[in-house]
Design an enzyme around this catalytic site. Structure first.
Site, PDB file in Angstrom:
ATOM      1  N   LYS A  15      -2.013   7.780   6.714  1.00 14.75           N
ATOM      2  CA  LYS A  15      -2.693   7.313   5.522  1.00 14.75           C
ATOM      3  C   LYS A  15      -4.116   7.863   5.508  1.00 14.75           C
ATOM      4  CE  LYS A  15      -2.382   3.075   4.064  1.00 14.75           C
ATOM      5  NZ  LYS A  15      -2.312   3.608   2.678  1.00 14.75           N
ATOM      6  N   GLY A  16      -4.750   7.756   4.341  1.00  7.17           N
ATOM      7  CA  GLY A  16      -6.147   8.164   4.260  1.00  7.17           C
ATOM      8  C   GLY A  16      -6.383   9.388   3.400  1.00  7.17           C
TER       9      GLY A  16
ATOM     10  N   ALA B 140       1.327   5.517   1.128  1.00  3.35           N
ATOM     11  CA  ALA B 140       1.168   6.279   2.372  1.00  3.35           C
ATOM     12  C   ALA B 140       1.299   7.757   2.055  1.00  3.35           C
ATOM     13  CB  ALA B 140       2.219   5.870   3.390  1.00  3.35           C
ATOM     14  N   ASP B 141       0.764   8.570   2.941  1.00  5.22           N
ATOM     15  CA  ASP B 141       0.897  10.019   2.790  1.00  5.22           C
ATOM     16  C   ASP B 141       2.144  10.531   3.498  1.00  5.22           C
ATOM     17  OD1 ASP B 141      -1.606  10.421   1.319  1.00  5.22           O
ATOM     18  OD2 ASP B 141      -2.504   9.641   3.157  1.00  5.22           O
TER      19      ASP B 141
ATOM     20  N   ASP C 205       0.842  -1.198   0.000  1.00  2.06           N
ATOM     21  CA  ASP C 205       0.000   0.000   0.000  1.00  2.06           C
ATOM     22  C   ASP C 205       0.874   1.244   0.000  1.00  2.06           C
ATOM     23  OD1 ASP C 205      -2.230   1.610   0.108  1.00  2.06           O
ATOM     24  OD2 ASP C 205      -3.070   0.716   1.924  1.00  2.06           O
TER      25      ASP C 205
ATOM     26  N   GLU D 114      -8.083  -0.051   4.636  1.00  4.15           N
ATOM     27  CA  GLU D 114      -6.631  -0.241   4.560  1.00  4.15           C
ATOM     28  C   GLU D 114      -6.077  -0.745   5.892  1.00  4.15           C
ATOM     29  OE1 GLU D 114      -5.302   3.059   1.217  1.00  4.15           O
ATOM     30  OE2 GLU D 114      -5.346   3.653   3.304  1.00  4.15           O
TER      31      GLU D 114
END
Ligand SMILES: O=C[C@H](O)[C@H](O)[C@H](O)COP(=O)(O)O
Length: 232
Positions: A94-95, A83-84, A81, A103
């Site tokens: 995240k998000g 990530a921010d 995945d 997630e």
């Protein structure tokens, strides 16, 4: 930037073995991974995936990646995945794309999580990126008051912004689970695990974007090449 995201995704694909049960992330970086995985599947690789969003489900189906659910498998071998933000402890924000709840459920059901990103996501301290907090619409003001108290206890503060949908028509963004998201720009978060615990204790908070202890490996692509970082 997009080329770097694809490089990180391609490096993560090297960790995938035939027979694996995979968590499939969401976002522009994870999209590259699903795309490359689809090529391998069409060439004969045998895997099954659990998508972390309806968007990833649609993409995986279009790419021919066989899908399953967490009700049909007892665990996942590996989740890949984006990530921010990623800090040296491999804690994450995240998000940004609104998929944090699924997630986190998928990452938590996985033996390992590989985080793929371009180098700009690497930070010494989390918090420059607004922290997404997924909330139940009912009782929103009460939930926000409780969030303010949690932030104060954790020594941070920031304006709460209810996320709007991209169309620009003023509609609230609704997650795949039917919830809303409040984004909070907190600045540097001194103690992410403490803040994570405080937010998780609020009844109206469904989940938050702090991923603590879930990332096993980060694959970061930059102009100088690829860095692979293991959780300390
Ligand atoms: O909800 C979205 C996810 O947490 C994404 O993995 C995250 O926002 C990173 O997305 P991108 O790879 O597009 O920067």
């Amino acid at each position: 930037m997009d080329a770097l995201k694809r490089q990180a995704a391609a490096r993560a694909l090297e960790e995938v073995r035939s027979g694996m049960k995979l968590g499939l992330g969401t976002g522009s970086t994870a999209k590259h991974f699903v795309d490359l995985l689809g090529e391998k599947v069409r060439a004969g690789l045998k895997v099954v995936g659990v998508p972390t969003s309806e968007a990833t489900r649609a993409q995986a189906e279009a790419c021919g990646v066989p899908l399953t659910t967490l009700d049909d498998v007892d665990h996942l071998d590996l989740t890949i995945d984006g990530a921010d933000e990623i800090n040296p402890a491999l804690d994450l924000i995240k998000g940004g794309g609104g998929a944090l709840l699924r997630e986190k459920i998928v990452a938590n059901a996985s033996d390992r999580m590989i985080v793929i990103a371009d180098e700009t996501k690497w930070v010494e301290r989390l918090g420059r990126f607004p922290l997404p907090v997924e909330v139940i619409p009912f009782g929103l003001a009460a939930t926000q008051r409780a969030m303010t108290e949690a932030f104060a206890k954790a020594g941070v503060s920031g304006q709460m912004v209810l996320r709007k949908a991209g169309a620009g028509d003023g509609h609230v963004f609704v997650t795949d689970g039917g919830h809303w998201i409040i984004d909070v720009r907190l600045g540097e978060i001194e103690d992410p695990p403490r803040l994570a615990g405080l937010l998780s204790a609020i009844p109206g908070v469904v989940e938050h974007g702090l991923f603590i202890g879930l990332g096993s490996t980060a694959i970061l692509a930059g102009a100088q090449g690829i860095r692979v970082i293991q959780r300390p």
